[in-house]
Design a protein around this motif. Structure first.
Motif, PDB file in Angstrom:
ATOM      1  N   ILE A  35       0.841  -1.202   0.000  1.00 38.73           N
ATOM      2  CA  ILE A  35       0.000   0.000   0.000  1.00 38.73           C
ATOM      3  C   ILE A  35       0.873   1.248   0.000  1.00 38.73           C
ATOM      4  N   ILE A  36       1.920   1.233   0.809  1.00 35.69           N
ATOM      5  CA  ILE A  36       2.847   2.378   0.869  1.00 35.69           C
ATOM      6  C   ILE A  36       3.494   2.602  -0.499  1.00 35.69           C
ATOM      7  N   GLU A  37       3.938   1.523  -1.137  1.00 33.47           N
ATOM      8  CA  GLU A  37       4.565   1.636  -2.461  1.00 33.47           C
ATOM      9  C   GLU A  37       3.568   2.168  -3.497  1.00 33.47           C
ATOM     10  N   ASP A  44       3.957  10.165  -6.974  1.00 38.07           N
ATOM     11  CA  ASP A  44       4.904  10.533  -8.026  1.00 38.07           C
ATOM     12  C   ASP A  44       4.167  10.937  -9.306  1.00 38.07           C
ATOM     13  N   VAL A  45       3.119  10.173  -9.653  1.00 34.17           N
ATOM     14  CA  VAL A  45       2.323  10.496 -10.841  1.00 34.17           C
ATOM     15  C   VAL A  45       1.646  11.850 -10.666  1.00 34.17           C
ATOM     16  N   THR A  46       1.093  12.089  -9.486  1.00 37.61           N
ATOM     17  CA  THR A  46       0.409  13.358  -9.216  1.00 37.61           C
ATOM     18  C   THR A  46       1.379  14.528  -9.307  1.00 37.61           C
ATOM     19  N   VAL A  47       2.562  14.361  -8.738  1.00 35.18           N
ATOM     20  CA  VAL A  47       3.578  15.426  -8.799  1.00 35.18           C
ATOM     21  C   VAL A  47       3.964  15.696 -10.250  1.00 35.18           C
ATOM     22  N   HIS A  48       4.153  14.638 -11.028  1.00 36.62           N
ATOM     23  CA  HIS A  48       4.506  14.800 -12.441  1.00 36.62           C
ATOM     24  C   HIS A  48       3.388  15.537 -13.194  1.00 36.62           C
TER      25      HIS A  48
END
Length: 94
Positions: A35-37, A44-48
Motif C-alpha cells: 500500500i505504501i509503495e 509521483d504520478v500526481t507530482v509529475h
C-alpha cells in the motif's frame, strides 16, 4: 506487540497459535508495504502531472501574451486605416 515479540524470542518452543500470529503479522506487514509503495507511485504520478500542468499554464500564458500583442497591433493598424479612409472621404467631399 513489542512485548509479545520479546516474549516469543525467549521461547525455545513456539506454540502453533503464536506461529500463526507471526505469519499474520508478516502478511499484514507485506500488505502495508504494498500500500505504501502504491501510494508513493500515485504521489509521483500526481507530482509529475502537477508539474506538467504548471508548464502548460506557463506556455499558455506566453501564448496569450503574444496573441494579445498581435491583436493590439492589428487594432492599431485598423484604427490607422479607418483614419486614413475618413481623411480621404473628407478630402473627396470638399
Amino acid at each position: 506487540m513489542k512485548e509479545r515479540i520479546e516474549r516469543l524470542k525467549k521461547l525455545t518452543y513456539i506454540p502453533q497459535n503464536e506461529i500463526a500470529w507471526l505469519i499474520e503479522q508478516a502478511e499484514l506487514s507485506v500488505k502495508q508495504q504494498e500500500i505504501i509503495e502504491e501510494n508513493k507511485c500515485q504521489q509521483d504520478v500526481t507530482v509529475h502531472q502537477f508539474r506538467q500542468a504548471q508548464k502548460d499554464i506557463q506556455h499558455l500564458s506566453g501564448d496569450r501574451k503574444r496573441y494579445k500583442q498581435a491583436l493590439e497591433k492589428i487594432i492599431t493598424n485598423l484604427n490607422f486605416a479607418i483614419q486614413v479612409a475618413q481623411n480621404e472621404l473628407e478630402g473627396a467631399a470638399e
